[in-house]
Design a protein around this motif. Structure first.
Motif, short mmCIF file in Angstrom:
data_model
loop_
_atom_site.label_atom_id
_atom_site.label_comp_id
_atom_site.label_asym_id
_atom_site.label_seq_id
_atom_site.Cartn_x
_atom_site.Cartn_y
_atom_site.Cartn_z
N ALA A 146 7.29 12.92 -7.28
CA ALA A 146 6.71 11.75 -7.96
C ALA A 146 5.86 12.20 -9.14
N TYR A 191 3.33 6.96 -5.36
CA TYR A 191 3.28 5.81 -4.43
C TYR A 191 2.33 6.22 -3.32
N ARG A 199 0.70 0.88 0.84
CA ARG A 199 1.76 -0.13 0.82
C ARG A 199 1.24 -1.43 1.41
N ARG A 242 12.89 4.93 12.39
CA ARG A 242 13.05 4.92 10.93
C ARG A 242 14.53 4.93 10.54
N SER A 274 12.02 5.44 4.31
CA SER A 274 10.89 6.12 3.69
C SER A 274 10.78 5.61 2.26
N GLY A 275 9.58 5.20 1.88
CA GLY A 275 9.39 4.59 0.57
C GLY A 275 9.99 5.43 -0.56
N SER A 276 9.60 6.69 -0.59
CA SER A 276 10.03 7.53 -1.72
C SER A 276 11.54 7.78 -1.71
N ARG A 287 13.83 6.22 -4.40
CA ARG A 287 14.03 6.89 -5.70
C ARG A 287 15.10 7.96 -5.64
N SER A 329 2.61 11.16 5.81
CA SER A 329 2.31 10.18 4.75
C SER A 329 2.40 8.78 5.32
N ASP A 330 3.18 8.62 6.37
CA ASP A 330 3.32 7.33 7.05
C ASP A 330 1.93 6.75 7.39
N HIS A 360 -0.59 6.24 4.17
CA HIS A 360 -0.45 5.02 3.36
C HIS A 360 -1.38 3.92 3.86
N ASP A 389 2.22 16.43 -4.10
CA ASP A 389 2.44 15.27 -3.22
C ASP A 389 1.56 15.40 -1.97
N ALA A 390 2.00 14.84 -0.85
CA ALA A 390 1.15 14.85 0.35
C ALA A 390 1.31 16.17 1.12
C1 DP6 Z 1 2.55 11.48 -1.84
O1 DP6 Z 1 7.70 8.14 0.99
O2 DP6 Z 1 6.76 10.00 2.40
O3 DP6 Z 1 4.88 11.83 -1.86
O4 DP6 Z 1 7.17 5.52 3.06
O5 DP6 Z 1 5.82 6.59 4.91
O6 DP6 Z 1 7.98 7.60 4.24
P1 DP6 Z 1 6.79 6.77 3.80
O7 DP6 Z 1 6.02 7.67 2.76
P2 DP6 Z 1 6.56 8.67 1.73
O8 DP6 Z 1 5.29 8.79 0.77
C2 DP6 Z 1 5.34 9.55 -0.37
C3 DP6 Z 1 4.00 9.82 -0.85
C4 DP6 Z 1 3.91 10.82 -1.96
C5 DP6 Z 1 3.98 10.15 -3.32
C6 DP6 Z 1 5.34 9.70 -3.78
O9 DP6 Z 1 6.36 10.33 -3.43
O10 DP6 Z 1 5.38 8.73 -4.56
#
Ligand code: DP6
Length: 325
Positions: A12, A16, A19, A74, A141-143, A146, A193-194, A197, A283-284
């Motif tokens: 990223a 992100y 949420r 998931r 997973s949010g990321s 992408r 990261s779950d 958030h 990232d995390a």
């Molecule tokens: C810090 O996509 O791993 O990488 O939705 O819980 O699976 P979940 O989280 P995730 O969070 C990514 C966080 C990050 C920043 C990013 O990739 O945008």
């Protein structure tokens, strides 16, 4: 009703973090580079899913280990709505492999859930666009939303499942940027990261970070399309620092960066003041992605020393004829 897909991980540039719903609807838009390792480690996930009327239950394996509890939930979060859309009740077997250390902040779940969403929609015969598939990858997973696309990608925050999706900004060769990942640790992280958030909202800096990220998205998008590496790097670095400030001021605080991470950040800043154009983003996890132009990759590697992985923008993720079972 069997299909396989390969997807790459992403880093990223605008983060992100935080949420607003179980559907992984983020608090702001984000932008990333889908990345492909240039050496032995490609940073990719390969997933096969097979729906059969002969199966009596859903089973899922990651790197040959059976997934249970939250990890299996998931997978179901991605597969169930697609199965429902296709009007098919068959149970499935899924196997996924990846070639990078799991849970080390290198976004293995992003690649895995992107590959899962692509393979599942294909196996079920759904003719969805890549942008639509990204909505289902997001549910795992949010990321991962992408990672459905290659190159540089914009995930639109949206307000609900239908409007929160990722679209490709430009292809892998349209903007010349590589990264060198300084591997600080391949230990699994202690806070996923779950759960991170959820904690974002407890930081007093959270609202400022969300507002600034929305501005960053507009500026970064323009800089990518203008081939302006300096602006892309500076914004990505600032956005990363803001996200970690939120993490570190949440209650309880989350420290993903360690002493080695800070050493590398300082090295990058020093190299830059000597004229080597490079910027960091994290990232995390403790690992550092050092962004640079392709012609400076070797010099950046030399400057970083230690264990590194070179990455370039990856091509599109997609189906493959190579099945894992
Ligand atoms: C810090 O996509 O791993 O990488 O939705 O819980 O699976 P979940 O989280 P995730 O969070 C990514 C966080 C990050 C920043 C990013 O990739 O945008």
């Amino acid at each position: 009703m069997k299909s396989s897909a390969i997807a790459h991980s992403n880093i990223a540039l605008i983060k992100y973090w935080g949420r607003s719903s179980e559907l992984n609807i983020p608090m702001n838009d984000s932008i990333s580079m889908t990345k492909q390792g240039l050496g032995d480690i490609e940073l990719k996930a390969h997933t096969t899913i097979f729906f059969s009327k002969d199966y009596v239950k859903d089973v899922a394996f990651l790197n040959k280990k059976s997934l249970v509890d939250r990890n299996k939930e998931r997978v179901l979060a991605v597969v169930n709505p697609l199965r429902e859309m296709a009007g098919i009740n068959h149970k499935f077997m899924m196997a996924s492999t990846n070639d990078f250390p799991t849970q080390s902040g290198l976004a293995s779940s992003a690649a895995g859930f992107a590959a899962l969403a692509i393979a599942t929609s294909d196996a079920l015969g759904l003719k969805l666009s890549k942008d639509d598939v990204s909505k289902y990858a997001r549910l795992g997973s949010g990321s991962a939303a992408r990672s459905v696309h290659g190159g540089f990608v914009h995930w639109h925050q949206g307000v609900d499942h239908e409007t929160s999706y990722a679209e490709q900004l430009c292809g892998p060769t349209d903007f010349q940027m590589n990264a060198v990942i300084a591997l600080v640790s391949d230990e699994p992280k202690t806070t996923t990261s779950d759960s991170g958030h959820t904690l974002a909202a407890t930081s007093p800096l959270n609202n400022a970070q969300i507002k600034k990220s929305q501005e960053h998205v507009v500026e970064l998008k323009k800089a990518i399309l203008d081939d302006d590496f300096k602006t892309v790097g500076s914004i990505a670095e600032e956005n990363c620092k803001l996200m970690h400030a939120v993490m570190e001021t949440s209650k309880p605080p989350l420290y993903y960066r360690n002493q080695d991470t800070f050493k590398i950040m300082k090295k990058v800043e020093k190299a830059r003041s000597r004229g080597l154009e490079c910027y960091y983003t994290i990232d995390a996890g403790p690992n550092v992605h050092v962004l640079t132009r392709p012609e400076n990759v070797e010099e950046v590697e030399k400057m970083l020393k230690g264990k590194t992985i070179r990455v370039k923008p990856a091509g599109d993720s997609g189906t493959t004829e190579e099945h894992l079972f």
